[in-house]
Design an enzyme around this catalytic site. Sequence first.
Site, PDB file in Angstrom:
ATOM      1  N   ASP A  13     -53.116  54.611  26.267  1.00  0.00           N
ATOM      2  CA  ASP A  13     -54.059  55.847  26.457  1.00  0.00           C
ATOM      3  C   ASP A  13     -55.303  55.529  26.952  1.00  0.00           C
ATOM      4  O   ASP A  13     -56.348  56.314  26.443  1.00  0.00           O
ATOM      5  CB  ASP A  13     -53.913  56.465  24.962  1.00  0.00           C
ATOM      6  CG  ASP A  13     -52.494  56.732  24.521  1.00  0.00           C
ATOM      7  OD1 ASP A  13     -51.528  56.983  25.220  1.00  0.00           O
ATOM      8  OD2 ASP A  13     -52.144  56.290  23.436  1.00  0.00           O
ATOM      9  N   LYS A  16     -55.406  55.616  32.315  1.00  0.00           N
ATOM     10  CA  LYS A  16     -55.346  54.851  33.506  1.00  0.00           C
ATOM     11  C   LYS A  16     -54.972  55.762  34.680  1.00  0.00           C
ATOM     12  O   LYS A  16     -55.462  55.600  35.783  1.00  0.00           O
ATOM     13  CB  LYS A  16     -54.219  53.783  33.315  1.00  0.00           C
ATOM     14  CG  LYS A  16     -54.576  52.611  32.313  1.00  0.00           C
ATOM     15  CD  LYS A  16     -53.419  52.001  31.934  1.00  0.00           C
ATOM     16  CE  LYS A  16     -52.264  52.631  31.353  1.00  0.00           C
ATOM     17  NZ  LYS A  16     -52.353  52.877  29.897  1.00  0.00           N
ATOM     18  N   GLY A  40     -47.411  58.152  28.432  1.00  0.00           N
ATOM     19  CA  GLY A  40     -48.170  59.662  28.710  1.00  0.00           C
ATOM     20  C   GLY A  40     -49.426  59.542  29.390  1.00  0.00           C
ATOM     21  O   GLY A  40     -50.228  58.855  29.024  1.00  0.00           O
ATOM     22  N   HIS A  41     -49.442  59.968  30.723  1.00  0.00           N
ATOM     23  CA  HIS A  41     -50.447  60.013  31.682  1.00  0.00           C
ATOM     24  C   HIS A  41     -50.955  61.485  31.959  1.00  0.00           C
ATOM     25  O   HIS A  41     -50.053  62.284  32.290  1.00  0.00           O
ATOM     26  CB  HIS A  41     -50.315  59.546  33.009  1.00  0.00           C
ATOM     27  CG  HIS A  41     -50.093  57.890  32.657  1.00  0.00           C
ATOM     28  ND1 HIS A  41     -50.759  56.847  32.211  1.00  0.00           N
ATOM     29  CD2 HIS A  41     -48.743  57.191  32.715  1.00  0.00           C
ATOM     30  CE1 HIS A  41     -50.126  55.595  32.412  1.00  0.00           C
ATOM     31  NE2 HIS A  41     -48.937  55.657  32.493  1.00  0.00           N
ATOM     32  N   GLN A 225     -48.756  51.937  28.973  1.00  0.00           N
ATOM     33  CA  GLN A 225     -48.957  51.421  27.694  1.00  0.00           C
ATOM     34  C   GLN A 225     -50.449  50.647  28.102  1.00  0.00           C
ATOM     35  O   GLN A 225     -50.969  50.697  29.006  1.00  0.00           O
ATOM     36  CB  GLN A 225     -47.943  50.651  26.861  1.00  0.00           C
ATOM     37  CG  GLN A 225     -46.916  51.505  26.357  1.00  0.00           C
ATOM     38  CD  GLN A 225     -45.665  51.668  27.299  1.00  0.00           C
ATOM     39  OE1 GLN A 225     -45.228  50.833  28.177  1.00  0.00           O
ATOM     40  NE2 GLN A 225     -45.382  53.097  27.646  1.00  0.00           N
TER      41      GLN A 225
HETATM   42  P1  IMP Z   1     -41.883  52.381  21.896  1.00  0.00           P
HETATM   43  O1  IMP Z   1     -42.599  52.151  23.107  1.00  0.00           O
HETATM   44  O2  IMP Z   1     -41.596  53.881  21.867  1.00  0.00           O
HETATM   45  O3  IMP Z   1     -40.958  51.697  21.468  1.00  0.00           O
HETATM   46  O4  IMP Z   1     -42.916  52.273  20.890  1.00  0.00           O
HETATM   47  C1  IMP Z   1     -43.700  51.244  20.522  1.00  0.00           C
HETATM   48  C2  IMP Z   1     -45.229  51.479  20.046  1.00  0.00           C
HETATM   49  O5  IMP Z   1     -45.716  51.486  21.263  1.00  0.00           O
HETATM   50  C3  IMP Z   1     -45.563  52.373  19.180  1.00  0.00           C
HETATM   51  O6  IMP Z   1     -46.721  52.025  18.242  1.00  0.00           O
HETATM   52  C4  IMP Z   1     -45.759  53.579  20.201  1.00  0.00           C
HETATM   53  O7  IMP Z   1     -46.882  54.436  19.772  1.00  0.00           O
HETATM   54  C5  IMP Z   1     -46.675  52.674  21.438  1.00  0.00           C
HETATM   55  N1  IMP Z   1     -46.581  53.253  22.438  1.00  0.00           N
HETATM   56  C6  IMP Z   1     -45.566  53.427  23.205  1.00  0.00           C
HETATM   57  N2  IMP Z   1     -46.153  53.919  24.433  1.00  0.00           N
HETATM   58  C7  IMP Z   1     -47.208  54.329  24.354  1.00  0.00           C
HETATM   59  C8  IMP Z   1     -48.235  54.847  25.238  1.00  0.00           C
HETATM   60  O8  IMP Z   1     -47.842  55.173  26.577  1.00  0.00           O
HETATM   61  N3  IMP Z   1     -49.349  55.075  24.806  1.00  0.00           N
HETATM   62  C9  IMP Z   1     -49.832  54.482  23.493  1.00  0.00           C
HETATM   63  N4  IMP Z   1     -49.019  53.743  22.753  1.00  0.00           N
HETATM   64  C10 IMP Z   1     -47.773  53.916  23.200  1.00  0.00           C
END
Ligand code: IMP
Length: 428
Positions: A13, A16, A40-41, A225
Amino acid sequence: MGCTCVVGLQWGDEAKGKIVDLLTDTHDYVVRYNGGANAGHTVVKNGKVYKFSLLPTGILQPGLKAVIGNGLVVNPVRFFEEVNQLRAAGVAIGDNLVVSNHAHVIFPYHMEEERLSESDGNASIGTTGRGIGPCYMDKVGRGSGIRLGELLYPDHLRARLAAIVERKNRLFRGLSADARQFDAKALAEEYTQYGSQMRPFIHDTVRLLHKALDNNKRILFEAAQGSLLDVDHGTYPYVTSSNSSTTGIWSGSGVPATNIDRIIGVLKAYSTRVGRGPFPTELNDGPDGIGQQIRRIGREYGTVTGRPRRCGWFDAVAAKYTVRLSGATELAVMLLDVLSELPEIKICTGYEMDGVAVDHFPGDAFLLDRCVPVFETLAGWNVPITGARRLADLPAAARAYVDRLGELLGLRVGFVSVGPDREQTIVS
Ligand code: IMP
């Protein structure tokens, strides 16, 4: 060579998408190499807000080819949801979008597997619930992984799902009496249909990118991420299941790292994190505290899940580590305007563990949990900066803050963002 990567240096977040958007007109291809619809972009362009989860944000640029690489996990339902949403917003999507035949497919049983694991207090990571982890588990486990290209062969898919679903149903029943059960035949029919709908988009993207390199095309890699969520190098186990730092480019796209000559490390002017896991500089200072103030002004709520993000001060120990890890060649400091109302601003420049100074970033969550931040305090600037367009337009204290970040991380700050619009960016 002209290949660039935009990568997050914190817990995701970092905005980017905005930097990707600024670079699209100097590239021919934009490639996502990790993750799935957990990202989420948000991109604000010409006053319009576009939200992305799975597709590369660079697809907003006409003439650019957008690639979903082999390193991703793709839920076909989400894929079409996003394609349709973007089309409805006037974005042309046709042969400018390709998806790797080797990307892995997320099935509904992956979501159920994640639900079962997340509802177990001891195993919970605080995931986005999009089936990301279980799908990558199946990929690495091999026996149950299904690649996108396999959806194009109905008989083969039916046979594979018959075996896999039977195993999953048994596993789920063992885990919980109320677990969902799945019908292999129905799934095979549904996913064969998705396969034929996706057929025009499915390609051997590794070959495509190698050809692009042969033709001196400029490729922009868009990480999802942040580096601290990288499965190998992040705050394990509170990470995502892919290589979200630049280490994932090679495996997730087939393009060797030696082709990349510019790596832009993107950082917020403060820190945020969603989900569980250690966060040394977190501001747990209550409903009237600075943490809540940053959340309110920065609109720090998850794009995918809507969860309030945890907020805290900038962590230079963590960022120094991810700068090294990612091979960043310059920095982009985002959301600087969010700090404008604060009388003073802190930067974490070291940790102490059990009273002893720690001069590195511990790569284990259970050790990082024991680290206490050591801060230095800088003056705030107390005036709005959203109108600044050059470094010289910034108040002296804001300039000093940006300079200090660059100094601590040993890199030039090439971009400073002072608001959501494209124009609200200082390029230096
Ligand atoms: P997963 O990717 O859904 O397996 O989640 C694993 C961890 O990564 C959790 O703490 C999510 O909140 C975090 N996470 C996954 N995608 C994002 C993102 O795009 N931004 C921020 N945190 C993320």
